[in-house]
Design a protein around this motif. Structure first.
Motif, short mmCIF file in Angstrom:
data_model
loop_
_atom_site.label_atom_id
_atom_site.label_comp_id
_atom_site.label_asym_id
_atom_site.label_seq_id
_atom_site.Cartn_x
_atom_site.Cartn_y
_atom_site.Cartn_z
N GLU A 13 0.83 -1.20 0.00
CA GLU A 13 0.00 0.00 0.00
C GLU A 13 0.86 1.26 0.00
N HIS A 14 0.29 2.35 -0.50
CA HIS A 14 0.96 3.64 -0.53
C HIS A 14 0.36 4.54 0.55
N GLU A 46 4.43 10.35 -1.51
CA GLU A 46 3.92 9.01 -1.22
C GLU A 46 5.05 8.02 -1.03
N TYR A 47 4.80 7.09 -0.12
CA TYR A 47 5.73 6.00 0.17
C TYR A 47 4.98 4.68 0.09
N LYS A 48 5.67 3.67 -0.37
CA LYS A 48 5.10 2.33 -0.45
C LYS A 48 5.70 1.49 0.67
N ALA A 79 7.52 6.24 -3.48
CA ALA A 79 6.70 5.66 -4.55
C ALA A 79 6.82 6.49 -5.81
#
Length: 79
Positions: A13-14, A46-48, A79
């Motif tokens: 998920e992000h 954003e980060y995953k 991300a």
């Protein structure tokens, strides 16, 4: 706009840096990032979540022993 409060993170998920910041401020976790110390500098970035671990080993410089820390740990990347 209502801010959603996260109870957990899900691999794959992000999440925005702002969401991650709120999460670590209210939850006893470790967050590992390949973004060095810049994880929270851009709130909308954003980060995953790439990995979820149940803990980690830590080396003590005081007694030279290695200890397992039973603390939820997440690995995130840009991300």
């Amino acid at each position: 706009m209502t801010e959603k409060r996260l109870n957990t993170l899900k691999p794959g998920e992000h999440y925005t840096a702002q969401e991650l910041d709120s999460f670590v401020s209210t939850t006893d976790v470790v967050l590992l990032s390949s973004n060095e110390n810049q994880l929270f500098t851009e709130p909308d970035r954003e980060y995953k979540v790439t990995m979820e671990l149940d803990g980690f080993f830590e080396h003590s410089s005081e007694d030279g022993e290695k200890y397992f820390r039973d603390k939820k740990t997440y690995v995130v990347e840009k991300a």
